[in-house]
Scaffold this motif. Structure first.
Motif, PDB file in Angstrom:
ATOM      1  N   PHE A  76       9.845   8.481 -21.435  1.00 54.63           N
ATOM      2  CA  PHE A  76       9.088   7.437 -20.741  1.00 54.63           C
ATOM      3  C   PHE A  76       9.922   6.919 -19.574  1.00 54.63           C
ATOM      4  CE2 PHE A  76       6.234   6.334 -24.517  1.00 54.63           C
ATOM      5  CZ  PHE A  76       5.078   6.746 -23.865  1.00 54.63           C
ATOM      6  N   LEU A  77       9.282   6.771 -18.430  1.00 49.01           N
ATOM      7  CA  LEU A  77       9.919   6.264 -17.215  1.00 49.01           C
ATOM      8  C   LEU A  77       9.011   5.163 -16.698  1.00 49.01           C
ATOM      9  CD1 LEU A  77      12.369   6.970 -15.361  1.00 49.01           C
ATOM     10  CD2 LEU A  77      10.804   8.328 -14.009  1.00 49.01           C
ATOM     11  N   THR A  78       9.350   3.899 -16.988  1.00 48.56           N
ATOM     12  CA  THR A  78       8.370   2.831 -16.827  1.00 48.56           C
ATOM     13  C   THR A  78       9.001   1.495 -16.444  1.00 48.56           C
ATOM     14  OG1 THR A  78       6.702   1.554 -18.055  1.00 48.56           O
ATOM     15  CG2 THR A  78       8.543   2.429 -19.313  1.00 48.56           C
ATOM     16  N   ALA A  79       8.175   0.614 -15.910  1.00 42.83           N
ATOM     17  CA  ALA A  79       8.626  -0.746 -15.603  1.00 42.83           C
ATOM     18  C   ALA A  79       8.542  -1.660 -16.815  1.00 42.83           C
ATOM     19  CB  ALA A  79       7.773  -1.320 -14.468  1.00 42.83           C
ATOM     20  N   LYS A  80       7.932  -1.194 -17.899  1.00 40.97           N
ATOM     21  CA  LYS A  80       7.805  -2.006 -19.117  1.00 40.97           C
ATOM     22  C   LYS A  80       9.151  -1.961 -19.847  1.00 40.97           C
ATOM     23  CE  LYS A  80       3.910  -1.656 -21.470  1.00 40.97           C
ATOM     24  NZ  LYS A  80       3.277  -2.969 -21.249  1.00 40.97           N
ATOM     25  N   GLY A  81       9.952  -3.012 -19.637  1.00 47.63           N
ATOM     26  CA  GLY A  81      11.347  -2.944 -20.047  1.00 47.63           C
ATOM     27  C   GLY A  81      11.776  -3.860 -21.172  1.00 47.63           C
ATOM     28  N   THR A  82      10.845  -4.511 -21.860  1.00 48.47           N
ATOM     29  CA  THR A  82      11.262  -5.376 -22.964  1.00 48.47           C
ATOM     30  C   THR A  82      11.676  -4.529 -24.161  1.00 48.47           C
ATOM     31  OG1 THR A  82       9.071  -5.557 -23.997  1.00 48.47           O
ATOM     32  CG2 THR A  82       9.581  -7.085 -22.194  1.00 48.47           C
ATOM     33  N   VAL A  83      12.436  -5.132 -25.057  1.00 49.38           N
ATOM     34  CA  VAL A  83      12.849  -4.429 -26.278  1.00 49.38           C
ATOM     35  C   VAL A  83      11.624  -3.991 -27.078  1.00 49.38           C
ATOM     36  CG1 VAL A  83      14.057  -4.675 -28.482  1.00 49.38           C
ATOM     37  CG2 VAL A  83      15.068  -5.613 -26.389  1.00 49.38           C
ATOM     38  N   LYS A  84      10.619  -4.859 -27.126  1.00 48.47           N
ATOM     39  CA  LYS A  84       9.380  -4.536 -27.844  1.00 48.47           C
ATOM     40  C   LYS A  84       8.714  -3.295 -27.251  1.00 48.47           C
ATOM     41  CE  LYS A  84       4.967  -6.586 -29.296  1.00 48.47           C
ATOM     42  NZ  LYS A  84       4.105  -7.797 -29.238  1.00 48.47           N
ATOM     43  N   ASP A  85       8.677  -3.218 -25.912  1.00 45.48           N
ATOM     44  CA  ASP A  85       8.095  -2.050 -25.239  1.00 45.48           C
ATOM     45  C   ASP A  85       8.858  -0.776 -25.596  1.00 45.48           C
ATOM     46  OD1 ASP A  85       6.089  -3.454 -23.864  1.00 45.48           O
ATOM     47  OD2 ASP A  85       7.474  -3.976 -22.245  1.00 45.48           O
ATOM     48  N   LYS A  86      10.194  -0.860 -25.566  1.00 43.30           N
ATOM     49  CA  LYS A  86      11.018   0.310 -25.866  1.00 43.30           C
ATOM     50  C   LYS A  86      10.791   0.783 -27.296  1.00 43.30           C
ATOM     51  CE  LYS A  86      14.727  -0.965 -22.657  1.00 43.30           C
ATOM     52  NZ  LYS A  86      16.156  -1.356 -22.525  1.00 43.30           N
ATOM     53  N   ILE A  87      10.791  -0.162 -28.230  1.00 43.94           N
ATOM     54  CA  ILE A  87      10.583   0.193 -29.631  1.00 43.94           C
ATOM     55  C   ILE A  87       9.225   0.862 -29.817  1.00 43.94           C
ATOM     56  CG2 ILE A  87      10.239  -0.753 -31.951  1.00 43.94           C
ATOM     57  CD1 ILE A  87      12.359  -2.873 -31.242  1.00 43.94           C
ATOM     58  N   HIS A  88       8.210   0.291 -29.173  1.00 45.35           N
ATOM     59  CA  HIS A  88       6.861   0.853 -29.288  1.00 45.35           C
ATOM     60  C   HIS A  88       6.817   2.280 -28.736  1.00 45.35           C
ATOM     61  CE1 HIS A  88       2.589   1.091 -29.658  1.00 45.35           C
ATOM     62  NE2 HIS A  88       2.367   1.098 -28.341  1.00 45.35           N
ATOM     63  N   GLY A  89       7.432   2.482 -27.558  1.00 41.93           N
ATOM     64  CA  GLY A  89       7.443   3.811 -26.946  1.00 41.93           C
ATOM     65  C   GLY A  89       8.165   4.841 -27.792  1.00 41.93           C
ATOM     66  N   VAL A  99      14.008   2.578 -17.945  1.00 42.53           N
ATOM     67  CA  VAL A  99      13.312   1.449 -17.319  1.00 42.53           C
ATOM     68  C   VAL A  99      13.547   1.478 -15.801  1.00 42.53           C
ATOM     69  CG1 VAL A  99      13.142  -1.067 -17.218  1.00 42.53           C
ATOM     70  CG2 VAL A  99      13.554   0.072 -19.410  1.00 42.53           C
ATOM     71  N   LYS A 100      12.480   1.290 -15.046  1.00 40.44           N
ATOM     72  CA  LYS A 100      12.584   1.159 -13.589  1.00 40.44           C
ATOM     73  C   LYS A 100      13.143  -0.224 -13.245  1.00 40.44           C
ATOM     74  CE  LYS A 100       8.309   3.838 -12.957  1.00 40.44           C
ATOM     75  NZ  LYS A 100       6.911   3.764 -12.496  1.00 40.44           N
ATOM     76  N   PRO A 101      13.892  -0.346 -12.133  1.00 40.46           N
ATOM     77  CA  PRO A 101      14.349   0.732 -11.256  1.00 40.46           C
ATOM     78  C   PRO A 101      15.464   1.536 -11.907  1.00 40.46           C
ATOM     79  CG  PRO A 101      15.302  -1.346 -10.545  1.00 40.46           C
ATOM     80  CD  PRO A 101      14.364  -1.681 -11.678  1.00 40.46           C
ATOM     81  N   PHE A 102      15.622   2.757 -11.466  1.00 38.86           N
ATOM     82  CA  PHE A 102      16.586   3.663 -12.094  1.00 38.86           C
ATOM     83  C   PHE A 102      17.387   4.376 -11.012  1.00 38.86           C
ATOM     84  CE2 PHE A 102      12.511   5.792 -11.526  1.00 38.86           C
ATOM     85  CZ  PHE A 102      12.885   6.887 -10.760  1.00 38.86           C
TER      86      PHE A 102
END
Length: 219
Positions: A76-89, A99-102
């Motif tokens: 996943f390469l995304t602007a959704k950068g919260t811990v919750k988002d990462k865990i879900h992904g 997480v963007k920017p990269f």
């Protein structure tokens, strides 16, 4: 290695495609989830997918459900950068999450790490205007094939794999010739000179005083 880049921002997609192409990867771009699904259905030879989450038509969360049975690694390469988002992904099956920017270097390193975990290694090396095909043992410079001897090919491969690192003559000789080094530098030096001449790399292959040689990236 063939990478599918699924990213609706054409500037980001173009930058990734250029940077990964410079490293020898073949890239195909999709700008929405439906286009990506069609490409995946038509082409089963993708080695990895770089996947944005917030996509038109079909989002990344839905698309990864479609990809998972194909056993293709997904980052996943995304602007959704919260811990919750990462865990879900990651729970959905992503093999990494950026997480963007990269930085392009980080993306490349993550790609290489995931491909290693899947037992996939790139069959191509690249440096400056040269591409080395490890399977066919052919070398191309600006799309033209360069005729190298077997030892010149092995020497070039070793230099590219260790770019920007000063390599000791004895280690370089033993690696390429697969025999002990007894202090005679003529064989190695001659092959280095031939390689420089054939590739016009006098400015790239540097002699390191009292050590050996270093392949130095162009500025």
């Amino acid at each position: 290695m063939h990478i599918l880049i699924v990213e609706d921002d054409e500037a980001i997609s173009g930058l990734l495609c250029q940077d990964l192409g410079d490293e020898g990867y073949k890239c195909t771009c999709a700008y929405d989830g439906r286009q990506a699904a069609d490409l995946l259905e038509e082409n089963t030879c993708f080695d990895l997918v770089l996947l944005d989450i917030m996509l038109p038509k079909i989002d990344g969360y839905e698309l990864i459900e479609y990809i998972r049975p194909m056993n293709i690694p997904v980052i996943f390469l995304t602007a959704k950068g919260t811990v919750k988002d990462k865990i879900h992904g990651l729970k959905l099956g992503a093999d990494d999450y950026i997480v963007k920017p990269f930085q392009s270097g980080e993306v490349l390193a993550r790609i290489e790490a995931v491909l290693r975990r899947f037992g996939k290694t790139s069959s191509r090396l690249s440096f400056a205007n040269v591409i080395v095909d490890l399977c066919s043992r052919k070398v191309f410079q600006d799309s033209s094939e360069i005729d190298l001897t077997a030892k010149e090919f092995d020497l070039l491969t070793e230099l590219i794999r260790n770019k920007n690192i000063a390599l000791y003559r004895e280690k370089l000789y033993e690696k390429v010739w697969n025999e002990p080094y007894f202090g005679d530098t003529r064989t190695l030096d001659t092959h280095i000179q031939r390689l420089r001449k054939k590739l016009n790399w006098e400015t790239y292959i540097k002699t390191v005083f009292r050590i050996g040689y270093r392949l130095e990236e162009p500025l």
